[in-house]
Design a protein around this motif. Structure first.
Motif, PDB file in Angstrom:
ATOM      1  N   UNK A  79       8.281 -31.676   6.656  1.00 21.40           N
ATOM      2  CA  UNK A  79       9.382 -31.438   7.765  1.00 21.40           C
ATOM      3  C   UNK A  79       8.587 -30.676   8.956  1.00 21.40           C
ATOM      4  N   UNK A  80       7.989 -29.812   8.796  1.00 23.41           N
ATOM      5  CA  UNK A  80       7.469 -29.099   9.682  1.00 23.41           C
ATOM      6  C   UNK A  80       6.061 -30.074  10.497  1.00 23.41           C
ATOM      7  N   UNK A  81       5.596 -31.100   9.928  1.00 25.32           N
ATOM      8  CA  UNK A  81       5.002 -32.048  10.529  1.00 25.32           C
ATOM      9  C   UNK A  81       5.830 -32.866  11.147  1.00 25.32           C
ATOM     10  N   UNK A  82       6.999 -33.387  10.853  1.00 27.74           N
ATOM     11  CA  UNK A  82       7.758 -34.229  11.525  1.00 27.74           C
ATOM     12  C   UNK A  82       8.409 -33.704  12.734  1.00 27.74           C
ATOM     13  N   UNK A  83       8.786 -32.480  12.515  1.00 27.81           N
ATOM     14  CA  UNK A  83       9.155 -31.729  13.525  1.00 27.81           C
ATOM     15  C   UNK A  83       8.114 -31.487  14.728  1.00 27.81           C
ATOM     16  N   UNK A  84       7.135 -31.273  14.427  1.00 28.78           N
ATOM     17  CA  UNK A  84       5.842 -31.207  15.347  1.00 28.78           C
ATOM     18  C   UNK A  84       5.893 -32.356  16.334  1.00 28.78           C
ATOM     19  N   UNK A  85       5.665 -33.673  15.364  1.00 29.72           N
ATOM     20  CA  UNK A  85       5.673 -34.786  16.170  1.00 29.72           C
ATOM     21  C   UNK A  85       6.880 -35.287  17.106  1.00 29.72           C
ATOM     22  N   UNK A  86       8.041 -34.495  16.658  1.00 33.53           N
ATOM     23  CA  UNK A  86       9.104 -34.736  17.347  1.00 33.53           C
ATOM     24  C   UNK A  86       9.120 -34.069  18.879  1.00 33.53           C
ATOM     25  N   UNK A  87       8.550 -32.852  18.589  1.00 36.93           N
ATOM     26  CA  UNK A  87       8.517 -31.934  19.831  1.00 36.93           C
ATOM     27  C   UNK A  87       7.497 -32.413  20.726  1.00 36.93           C
ATOM     28  N   UNK A  88       6.467 -33.080  20.049  1.00 36.59           N
ATOM     29  CA  UNK A  88       5.472 -33.682  20.908  1.00 36.59           C
ATOM     30  C   UNK A  88       5.707 -35.258  21.460  1.00 36.59           C
ATOM     31  N   UNK A  89       6.982 -35.616  21.104  1.00 36.88           N
ATOM     32  CA  UNK A  89       7.499 -37.067  21.518  1.00 36.88           C
ATOM     33  C   UNK A  89       6.579 -38.165  20.992  1.00 36.88           C
ATOM     34  N   UNK A  90       6.000 -37.803  19.931  1.00 36.77           N
ATOM     35  CA  UNK A  90       5.110 -38.722  19.134  1.00 36.77           C
ATOM     36  C   UNK A  90       5.786 -39.718  18.037  1.00 36.77           C
ATOM     37  N   UNK A  91       6.944 -39.291  17.761  1.00 34.67           N
ATOM     38  CA  UNK A  91       7.539 -39.809  16.562  1.00 34.67           C
ATOM     39  C   UNK A  91       8.008 -41.405  16.740  1.00 34.67           C
ATOM     40  N   UNK A  92       8.072 -41.557  17.953  1.00 30.08           N
ATOM     41  CA  UNK A  92       8.603 -42.974  18.312  1.00 30.08           C
ATOM     42  C   UNK A  92       7.530 -44.128  17.831  1.00 30.08           C
ATOM     43  N   UNK A  93       6.300 -43.621  18.452  1.00 28.50           N
ATOM     44  CA  UNK A  93       5.182 -44.779  18.180  1.00 28.50           C
ATOM     45  C   UNK A  93       4.639 -44.463  16.809  1.00 28.50           C
ATOM     46  N   UNK A  94       4.497 -43.468  16.182  1.00 25.73           N
ATOM     47  CA  UNK A  94       4.247 -43.445  14.920  1.00 25.73           C
ATOM     48  C   UNK A  94       5.148 -44.179  13.839  1.00 25.73           C
ATOM     49  N   UNK A  98       3.267 -49.600  10.630  1.00 25.94           N
ATOM     50  CA  UNK A  98       3.710 -50.104   9.574  1.00 25.94           C
ATOM     51  C   UNK A  98       3.667 -48.987   8.583  1.00 25.94           C
ATOM     52  N   UNK A  99       2.713 -48.252   8.491  1.00 26.39           N
ATOM     53  CA  UNK A  99       2.771 -47.105   7.521  1.00 26.39           C
ATOM     54  C   UNK A  99       3.228 -45.840   7.925  1.00 26.39           C
ATOM     55  N   UNK A 100       3.541 -45.594   9.171  1.00 26.97           N
ATOM     56  CA  UNK A 100       4.292 -44.470   9.878  1.00 26.97           C
ATOM     57  C   UNK A 100       3.164 -43.348   9.830  1.00 26.97           C
ATOM     58  N   UNK A 101       3.542 -42.220   9.284  1.00 27.10           N
ATOM     59  CA  UNK A 101       2.707 -40.927   9.300  1.00 27.10           C
ATOM     60  C   UNK A 101       1.618 -41.311   8.100  1.00 27.10           C
ATOM     61  N   UNK A 102       1.654 -42.388   7.381  1.00 32.56           N
ATOM     62  CA  UNK A 102       0.465 -42.506   6.541  1.00 32.56           C
ATOM     63  C   UNK A 102      -0.478 -43.628   7.208  1.00 32.56           C
TER      64      UNK A 102
END
Length: 180
Positions: A79-94, A98-102
């Protein structure tokens, strides 16, 4: 809780100045204080827990997006990793991968764009919950639209989270639109 920009031409000492704060170099005269304490009286480990640093050229290690985001804080929850990605505006491209965070990252991040690399570096730093964020010419590898988006993200981090931000840039006009 403020943003301070150091602006100047190439070779003017901007990077050297901000590299004194995490003690990549020690001062030769005077002192630098963080929250009123001389940084030479703080262990480098403790100082680096408080300071998040995003270099001019983002660096990624071979592994996955997730492993890169956990670099500074291996014990972070999903959850903290996903929150950090969201704060950095990186979630969309991640999430478009195909494998998202993996998704696999090649050594040096050669399989992602310069902008994506900067966002992943920012996300990794934000997972650490730094009280001080140092950005060394964060837009130097970005096109004008990506640079604008990145600086908006930094403004939001400063405003919404209250993280103190120090950044270097070449041109004042690149920073003015993001000043309050």
């Amino acid at each position: 809780g403020q943003t301070t920009a150091f602006i100047g031409s190439t070779g003017s000492g901007k990077s050297t100045l901000i590299n004194l704060i995490p003690r990549f170099y020690d001062v030769t005269d005077g002192c630098i204080k963080v929250n009123g304490t001389d940084i030479r009286n703080i262990s480098q480990h403790r100082l680096h827990e408080q300071v998040g640093y995003v270099p001019q050229k983002g660096v990624l290690l071979s592994g996955t997006i997730d492993s890169n985001l956990r670099y500074g804080r291996p014990d972070a929850s999903d959850e903290e990793i996903r929150e950090a990605a969201a704060v950095a505006q990186a979630t969309d491209f991640i999430e478009k991968k195909e494998d998202g965070f993996n998704a696999l990252i090649a050594q040096g991040g050669t399989n992602v764009s310069g902008g994506q690399k900067q966002l992943l570096n920012l996300a990794a730093v934000m997972a650490m919950h730094p009280s001080l964020l140092i950005l060394d010419e964060p837009t130097s590898q970005l096109d004008p639209i990506a640079a604008s988006d990145f600086l908006e993200t930094v403004k939001k981090i400063n405003r919404d989270i209250g993280t103190t931000v120090l950044l270097t840039e070449h041109r004042l006009q690149d920073i003015i639109p993001y000043a309050d």
